[in-house]
Design an enzyme around this catalytic site. Structure first.
Site, PDB file in Angstrom:
ATOM      1  N   GLU A 166       1.503   4.255   7.613  1.00  0.00           N
ATOM      2  CA  GLU A 166       0.348   3.766   6.604  1.00  0.00           C
ATOM      3  C   GLU A 166       0.082   4.954   5.810  1.00  0.00           C
ATOM      4  O   GLU A 166       0.054   6.149   6.157  1.00  0.00           O
ATOM      5  CB  GLU A 166      -0.753   3.143   7.356  1.00  0.00           C
ATOM      6  CG  GLU A 166      -0.134   2.099   8.079  1.00  0.00           C
ATOM      7  CD  GLU A 166      -0.362   0.710   7.264  1.00  0.00           C
ATOM      8  OE1 GLU A 166       0.150   0.662   6.016  1.00  0.00           O
ATOM      9  OE2 GLU A 166      -0.405  -0.495   8.096  1.00  0.00           O
TER      10      GLU A 166
ATOM     11  N   ASN B 246       0.744  -1.277   0.008  1.00  0.00           N
ATOM     12  CA  ASN B 246      -0.160  -0.007  -0.088  1.00  0.00           C
ATOM     13  C   ASN B 246       0.817   1.171  -0.076  1.00  0.00           C
ATOM     14  O   ASN B 246       0.402   2.348   0.110  1.00  0.00           O
ATOM     15  CB  ASN B 246      -0.975   0.093   1.223  1.00  0.00           C
ATOM     16  CG  ASN B 246      -0.265  -0.077   2.609  1.00  0.00           C
ATOM     17  OD1 ASN B 246       1.056   0.265   2.793  1.00  0.00           O
ATOM     18  ND2 ASN B 246      -0.816   0.085   3.666  1.00  0.00           N
TER      19      ASN B 246
ATOM     20  N   HIS C 264       3.349   1.837   2.073  1.00  0.00           N
ATOM     21  CA  HIS C 264       3.998   2.381   3.431  1.00  0.00           C
ATOM     22  C   HIS C 264       5.285   2.285   3.465  1.00  0.00           C
ATOM     23  O   HIS C 264       5.847   1.352   2.815  1.00  0.00           O
ATOM     24  CB  HIS C 264       3.278   1.756   4.656  1.00  0.00           C
ATOM     25  CG  HIS C 264       3.655   0.144   4.939  1.00  0.00           C
ATOM     26  ND1 HIS C 264       2.759  -0.475   5.401  1.00  0.00           N
ATOM     27  CD2 HIS C 264       4.845  -0.339   4.853  1.00  0.00           C
ATOM     28  CE1 HIS C 264       3.186  -1.610   5.468  1.00  0.00           C
ATOM     29  NE2 HIS C 264       4.451  -1.643   5.010  1.00  0.00           N
TER      30      HIS C 264
HETATM   31  C1  F6R Z   1       9.907  -2.969   8.262  1.00  0.00           C
HETATM   32  C2  F6R Z   1       9.102  -1.963   7.520  1.00  0.00           C
HETATM   33  C3  F6R Z   1       8.197  -2.204   6.687  1.00  0.00           C
HETATM   34  C4  F6R Z   1       8.472  -3.119   5.484  1.00  0.00           C
HETATM   35  C5  F6R Z   1       7.252  -3.309   4.571  1.00  0.00           C
HETATM   36  C6  F6R Z   1       7.558  -4.436   3.516  1.00  0.00           C
HETATM   37  O1  F6R Z   1      10.791  -2.393   9.151  1.00  0.00           O
HETATM   38  O2  F6R Z   1       9.462  -0.781   7.948  1.00  0.00           O
HETATM   39  O3  F6R Z   1       7.904  -1.103   5.882  1.00  0.00           O
HETATM   40  O4  F6R Z   1       9.675  -2.776   4.855  1.00  0.00           O
HETATM   41  O5  F6R Z   1       6.213  -3.694   5.338  1.00  0.00           O
HETATM   42  O6  F6R Z   1       7.797  -5.628   4.181  1.00  0.00           O
HETATM   43  P1  F6R Z   1       8.371  -7.084   3.433  1.00  0.00           P
HETATM   44  O7  F6R Z   1       9.757  -6.656   3.215  1.00  0.00           O
HETATM   45  O8  F6R Z   1       8.053  -8.047   4.255  1.00  0.00           O
HETATM   46  O9  F6R Z   1       7.384  -7.190   2.148  1.00  0.00           O
END
Ligand code: F6R
Length: 247
Positions: free
Chosen positions: A148, A141, A143
């Protein structure tokens, strides 16, 4: 159009993304032995951390004067829980690169006073000076950290309610969705944007829409990563799948 300052490196796959990111991070650590690194958790940086460990073991790159600040931590999980980001960082990186534990910082998700913890964490980041290199993953999304959609572009470290889609995406690490925390403490977008240099990594088609918006979309708080278009030194390392909607 992407801003000129947004450097985009398209690679074949997750492994190449991890190797390229490691090259950049290791170069930074070798050039500035007391650098401050901003670190992320989740699936995206695991390969990068494996490369850093391999390099530390074979070439001896030193982390003894490096300081780190992590982006975020779940609220309500004990530090020792297998899903806390504290445990994640120890297992995937800190225990293997000879970094002094007192140089590593992660928000405390167990505190009783969350507002105080947010101030404490923001002060730690400020006291370290600017983050030299911030690693980011991206949510599907858009973030960054756990900021978010709808998060303020000027936000500091704060408490965030996780979106249902984020909880679903992270449920793969837990026994069931009910166990996924509903809140987290995260560096704000404003805090992240103060970093001297940002390296955002993305792999897989689930990230393609968010990457398209980050590079080509309107700059809007509804897609937090879009603010990176205004950062003076940002590099995206994306694999073909994550880049697929940009071609
Ligand atoms: C984690 C973080 C999140 C992740 C994101 C992607 O510290 O800040 O922004 O980078 O949710 O997560 P993955 O890498 O598991 O797809």
């Amino acid at each position: 159009m992407p801003q000129d300052n947004m450097k985009i490196i398209v690679v074949e796959d997750y492994n190449e993304m991890s190797r390229k990111a490691a090259e950049i991070l290791i170069k930074k650590v070798q050039e500035k032995q007391n650098a401050v690194l901003g670190l992320a958790t989740g699936s995206t940086p695991v390969g990068l951390y494996e490369e850093l460990i391999k390099d530390h073991q074979t070439t001896g790159t030193s982390y003894k004067d490096i300081h780190t600040v992590n982006l975020d931590e779940y609220i309500g999980l004990p530090k020792e829980d297998k899903n806390s980001y504290y445990t994640f960082m120890c297992e995937h990186l800190f225990n293997h690169i000879g970094i002094p534990a007192e140089h590593t910082h992660i928000p405390n998700g167990e505190t009783k006073d969350f507002l105080e913890e947010c101030d404490r964490y923001e002060n730690i980041i400020e006291s370290l000076g600017q983050v030299d290199l911030q690693i980011l993953g991206i949510g599907s999304n858009g973030h960054i950290g756990f900021n978010e959609p709808g998060s303020s572009f000027t936000g500091k470290t704060h408490i965030i309610d996780l979106k249902e889609s984020t909880r679903q995406a992270n449920a793969r690490f837990f026994e069931s969705i009910d166990e996924v925390p509903k809140q987290a403490i995260t560096m704000g977008v404003g805090t992240i944007m103060k970093s001297k240099e940002i390296l955002l990594l993305a792999s897989g088609t689930a990230k393609a829409e968010a990457i398209h918006g980050t590079i080509h979309g309107e700059i809007t708080e509804e897609l937090p990563a879009s603010i990176l278009q205004t950062h003076p030194n940002v590099t995206l390392i994306v694999d073909k799948d994550a880049y697929s909607l940009c071609e």
